[in-house]
Design a protein around this motif. Structure first.
Motif, PDB file in Angstrom:
ATOM      1  N   VAL A 186       6.085   4.336   2.313  1.00 46.68           N
ATOM      2  CA  VAL A 186       6.550   5.564   1.662  1.00 46.68           C
ATOM      3  C   VAL A 186       5.872   5.846   0.326  1.00 46.68           C
ATOM      4  N   VAL A 237      -1.048   7.075   5.122  1.00 50.35           N
ATOM      5  CA  VAL A 237       0.156   6.215   5.518  1.00 50.35           C
ATOM      6  C   VAL A 237      -0.893   5.141   6.298  1.00 50.35           C
ATOM      7  N   GLN A 241      -0.023  17.565   5.847  1.00 52.22           N
ATOM      8  CA  GLN A 241       0.559  16.679   6.589  1.00 52.22           C
ATOM      9  C   GLN A 241      -0.625  15.414   6.870  1.00 52.22           C
ATOM     10  N   VAL A 267       3.240   8.005   0.942  1.00 51.30           N
ATOM     11  CA  VAL A 267       3.561   9.558   1.246  1.00 51.30           C
ATOM     12  C   VAL A 267       3.614  10.171  -0.042  1.00 51.30           C
ATOM     13  N   ILE A 269      -1.042  13.227   4.417  1.00 51.93           N
ATOM     14  CA  ILE A 269       0.039  12.051   4.325  1.00 51.93           C
ATOM     15  C   ILE A 269      -0.157  11.104   5.604  1.00 51.93           C
TER      16      ILE A 269
END
Lengths: 327, 326
Positions: B74, B214, B207, B77, B210
């Motif tokens: 997280v 991750v 996107q 992100v 991210i």
């Protein structure tokens, strides 16, 4: 490719009765698809676009012409959301699209091509086409992970792409990288790709630049087909033959302003347009003007003489002005 | 020279947590650079976020190991959002500058003594293993053969690393064959063309940032699993090592980053064993064994240059699809 599989060009009727009232810049249209009001775009001290009022007629082919630097491409960029004007309002299909980002403008059915072709070279021709389709489930992040959610739609899109590619005679190339296409084929691909989204309005920025004469003819037919299929076309072009041949309506820009508009034949006789853009000798062969080709009718010679006379008169005037200044 | 030992060490590196971590980071970078065309020079920052997020949430907040993993991911992100929202409107090379700076800022934040109690500053963090090791289902003992002989803890780390890597590969593979991946590859080519087709380019780039971030953070966690976290690891040169692994394997491929990471570590381990041994054997009389250790990094730099010049598409890549020369 034999000539027999090509249908002979059919003379197609031009759309008329597009405007209401007297023809002048900013005249109202019977059924406008785009309405612009007071659009201004300045780059520093230069006002690139300054349009008071302009309407683009629906289901017709409108040509946007004008000298280099007249603001045609800038206006294109403004209308499609690629650039933001300093002031002004404009609407598409009855809904305001002022300040709407480019991708949303495209989603609403107004697609464009670029003056410098933007074929995605490292994708195959078919992938290029499929990218053009709207509302794809598989283009959203989570559904993209589950092929059963998008496979059926993707196959439909592929079938549609193949039909359009066939029409543009690119079907043999569908598995090649777009980078391997020639310049003219890329123009075709870009136009074909734009059609994948079933647009209401197709905006073509110099569709004929760098395309050979034979291909020009088929491109022209494609553009005329768009109208038959109920789309509206707005294009920028310098080739006056093409403008005369296919445009139903012509808008002339100079120095950012709309200086004239009207049906092509009328507009091209407008002295303001001839002055600002076309030049007095647009109908005469260039070779005749320069005196390299003999001209039986004598018009060319006359034209050449006229040019010379004009030139001399101008030089004279300048010399006189200089003298006056010195005094 | 003890060739058997050298070969055993080299073979062992194929399955080392560092290799798995590099493979994950390179795979994340493949999403960024190979598919979306984002020149991310701050991949070490994403790895640091994963590693520190994991360790800090266990040590300071007493999370179980899977909670630590979640915090690390997280965190990546959030880092991607903070990095992406202001910078993804920039053109490629500017993004490179911003990301390299952001990764440095992050590293210095972990290094500063101001947060010593939480980050351990220059000492790094250690002793966060009990929860992860308690979850180990493998009975005590030594398993494997040849160079791949490990105890239960070492196997547990490797197995979890391999599962993570396999999952990441599956994710990237299924994304890139979908229409989503098609849009991303279009953006790599020409943003404006894709924008003109009605795709929200900014959202896709975010996107991609991210997802790649991750995956890289997962790499950072795998890197931290076996022993400890040291801020000296997450430096800019780590970014360049990951880039080397990626370009070696092929930037716009799914398996390229994995193969690249394996080859990178095999060669690294081989050189770090062979070069000092050669010095000791008197083959390289002009350098000390410490210098010989550093020589391998010089060779990595040379290798990176050679790849970019002579095989820009990497080992697995398609030359037509990805080259640096346009």
């Amino acid at each position: 490719m034999s000539s027999s599989d090509q249908t002979p060009p059919v003379a197609r009727e031009k759309s008329t009765g597009l405007h209401t009232g007297e023809i002048k810049p900013g005249v109202a249209k019977v059924d406008p698809v785009i309405v612009m009001d007071g659009i201004q775009r300045r780059f520093g001290g230069l006002t690139a676009v300054d349009v008071d009022h302009l309407e683009i007629p629906r289901n017709a082919i409108t040509a946007l012409i004008g000298p280099n630097g007249a603001g045609k491409t800038t206006l294109f960029n403004l209308l499609t959301g690629f650039d933001k004007p300093d002031q002004g309002e404009w609407s598409f299909d009855g809904r305001s699209i002022s300040g709407v980002p480019a991708f949303k403008v495209a989603q609403r059915g107004q697609v464009r091509t670029f003056q410098l072709t933007k074929a995605l070279g490292l994708l195959t021709v078919l992938e290029n086409m499929k990218l053009g389709a709207k509302n794809q489930t598989g283009e959203r992040f989570l559904p993209s992970l589950f092929p059963f959610l998008w496979r059926a739609q993707d196959e439909k899109i592929e079938a549609k792409a193949e039909v359009i590619l066939k029409k543009f005679k690119l079907d043999a190339k569908s598995d090649d990288f777009a980078a391997s296409l020639s310049g003219g084929q890329r123009k075709l691909l870009e136009m074909a790709r734009a059609l994948m989204s079933d647009p209401t309005l197709v905006m073509l920025d110099e569709p004929m630049a760098g395309v050979n004469p034979a291909l020009t003819q088929s491109l022209l037919d494609h553009i005329l087909d768009l109208k038959d299929e109920g789309m509206t076309v707005l294009f920028v072009e310098h080739d006056m033959h093409m403008v005369r041949h296919i445009a139903d309506w012509v808008v002339v820009m100079a120095e950012g302003k709309v200086v004239a508009e009207g049906p092509p034949d009328a507009v091209m006789k407008d002295p303001a347009v001839i002055d600002a853009y076309l030049g007095a000798h647009q109908d005469v062969d260039l070779g005749v003007v320069t005196g390299r080709i003999p001209d039986p009718s004598g018009t060319g010679k006359k034209a050449a003489e006229q040019i010379e006379a004009e030139y001399e008169a101008e030089v004279d005037a300048e010399v006189k002005a200089e003298k006056r200044k010195k005094k | 020279m003890d060739w058997l030992q050298i070969l055993s060490n080299t073979g062992s590196s194929i399955l080392s947590p560092a290799t798995l971590a590099y493979a994950l980071a390179a795979l994340g970078l493949a999403v960024h650079f190979g598919y979306a065309g984002l020149l991310n020079m701050g991949i070490a920052g994403f790895m640091a976020i994963g590693a520190y997020g994991y360790a800090i949430s266990i040590l300071t907040f007493g999370f179980p190991w899977w909670g630590g993993v979640l915090v690390g991911l997280v965190g990546a992100v959030i880092f991607a959002l903070i990095l992406g929202i202001p910078t993804l409107r920039l053109r490629g090379d500017y993004l490179a500058i911003v990301t390299i700076a952001a990764a440095e800022v992050l590293r210095l934040l972990f290094l500063t003594t101001a947060f010593d109690e939480v980050t351990g500053s220059a000492d790094g963090l250690s002793g966060y293993h009990s929860s992860f090791r308690d979850a180990n289902p493998i009975p005590q003992g030594t398993y494997g053969f040849g160079p791949w002989e490990y105890n239960e803890t070492q196997w547990w780390v490797r197995i979890m690393g391999i599962i993570t890597l396999a999952f990441a590969i599956l994710l990237v593979w299924s994304l890139m064959r979908s229409p989503w991946g098609r849009v991303l590859k279009g953006i790599r080519e020409d943003e404006d063309a894709v924008r003109a087709l009605g795709k929200n380019v900014f959202s896709y780039k975010l996107q991609a940032l991210i997802i790649g971030g991750v995956i890289a953070a997962a790499g950072g966690i795998v890197y931290a699993l076996p022993s400890a976290i040291s801020p000296g690891v997450y430096v800019t040169s780590l970014t360049f090592f990951v880039w080397t692994a990626l370009l070696l394997g092929g930037a716009a491929t799914v398996f390229g980053p994995v193969i690249g990471a394996v080859i990178f570590w095999v060669i690294q381990t081989l050189l770090s064993n062979v070069l000092p041994a050669m010095v000791q054997a008197g083959v390289l009389p002009f350098m000390s064994s410490i210098q010989a250790q550093t020589l391998r990094f010089v060779l990595v730099g040379v290798a990176l240059m050679l790849i970019v010049i002579f095989r820009p598409q990497g080992i697995l890549g398609n030359k037509k699809e990805l080259t640096f020369v346009k």
